[in-house]
Design an enzyme around this catalytic site. Sequence first.
Site, short mmCIF file in Angstrom:
data_model
loop_
_atom_site.label_atom_id
_atom_site.label_comp_id
_atom_site.label_asym_id
_atom_site.label_seq_id
_atom_site.Cartn_x
_atom_site.Cartn_y
_atom_site.Cartn_z
CG ASP A 195 21.69 -142.19 39.54
OD1 ASP A 195 22.05 -142.56 38.41
OD2 ASP A 195 20.68 -142.63 40.12
CG ASP B 203 25.69 -139.54 21.94
OD1 ASP B 203 25.00 -138.82 21.20
OD2 ASP B 203 25.25 -140.06 22.98
#
Length: 473
Positions: free
Chosen positions: A121, A245
């Site tokens: 979200d 990452d």
Amino acid sequence: MTLHIPFDNSYARLPASFHTRLKPQSVSAPTLVAYNAGLGAELGITGTDDPRLAAIFAGNVMPDGADPLSQIYAGHQFGGFAPQLGDGRAHLLGEVIDTQGTRRDIQLKGSGRTPYSRRGDGRAWLGPVLREYVISEAMHALGVPTTRALAAVRTGDMILRETGPVPGAILTRVAASHIRVGHFEFFASRDMIPELRQLFDHTVSRHYPDASDPQALLQQVCDRQAALVAHWMSLGFIHGVMNTDNCTLSGETIDYGPCAFMDAYDPQQVFSSIDRNGRYAYAAQAEIIVWNMAQLASALIPLMPDQDAAVQSFTRIVHGMADTLSRHWMSRFAAKLGIAVPRKEDAPLIGAFLKLMQSGQADFTNAFRALLTDGARDQFSDPAAFDAWETGWRQRLESEPDPEGLMRRSNPAVIPRNHRIEQMIVAATHGDDRAFHHLNTVLARPYDDHPDAEALTQPPLPEEIVPATYCGT
């Protein structure tokens, strides 16, 4: 007075393949939890009495000069390659050149959906935002290279997580840059060599101006990462999710998800709730950082004119990391015992102390700090074993010029303990930020004794232990 941030945005000038330009999504009722005035002054930010301050750090209002974007990158996550990741809930507002002449990123985290959100979200809830604020600032005070926290804002919106609705929040994060190993993996995995070259040039310009070629860059990044992980380990810190990452080219600690500081010493300690195989356990961090640098090396190979020769030279650099990290580890742990210049024979002394801690379930931070007092033996379930070790240790210190001063500078009295962080989050979720502010105040001086904050130095009671932290937000 209007807030002024002196933006100068070099990453935004890179081609569109590096990022997506977009503004953060607005929130309903932003309120400021904290603003880091000292850091703001370093960044040259003025006008912080602007009544729009919360709205700006929530992303509702863009300050002049901002050029918001979300970065794209790839990454190895728990050993598996994800070909496209990116900022799924973050917006880089831009960069500033701080009062020391250093370029630094300002990023909103939890600021809404982006093209890289996948099924997320794009939001963050209050707990992880306050966790990262407290721990990143504590790491800075401990002297560890790290991203910093500039502000935390409640959004006024509830967001849905596994346990139900929770209050939303946004963190303003400051970094030397957000360039990750995963950025290089993204372009290398797609054979986008011109872009890979541009990324190399940008990274060199920002962080390694004397790196003449990819081999020099690799060597310098490996050196910084080895020093960083040894520093983590000397403090009992476990990152928890050392994916590529989450590994910066700048050598800063980034992305404080399921991280924690150990209480009882255990080399196999894991805090991530999804790290079921211990890939990112405390002791494994020394091996994982070498693995991560091997992925960076692979991504840099296409930039070399003789790639076969580069494979050999890059392999030597990556394999050499183990020795570099070992030297840093030795220096850090020797200092914790008051030894300024370690000798080869100091390794068994350090190792024996760690074994005593492990077998006696001694608290990592308190056992080292207690060496400054007469109460160290009380930290161990077998005081007689400690006494035997102490005799040899004190003999070793007879030739040291200032062991007490060195130990006091190397062994913090207070760290952001996991159970205190969790208690702070529970209180803040109910609208009480006093514990949050108290933690920040005490942790700003971690090497000082704090008689008025003794509770923060205590390990958790059995019922207070937080065995794992959820990896997501």
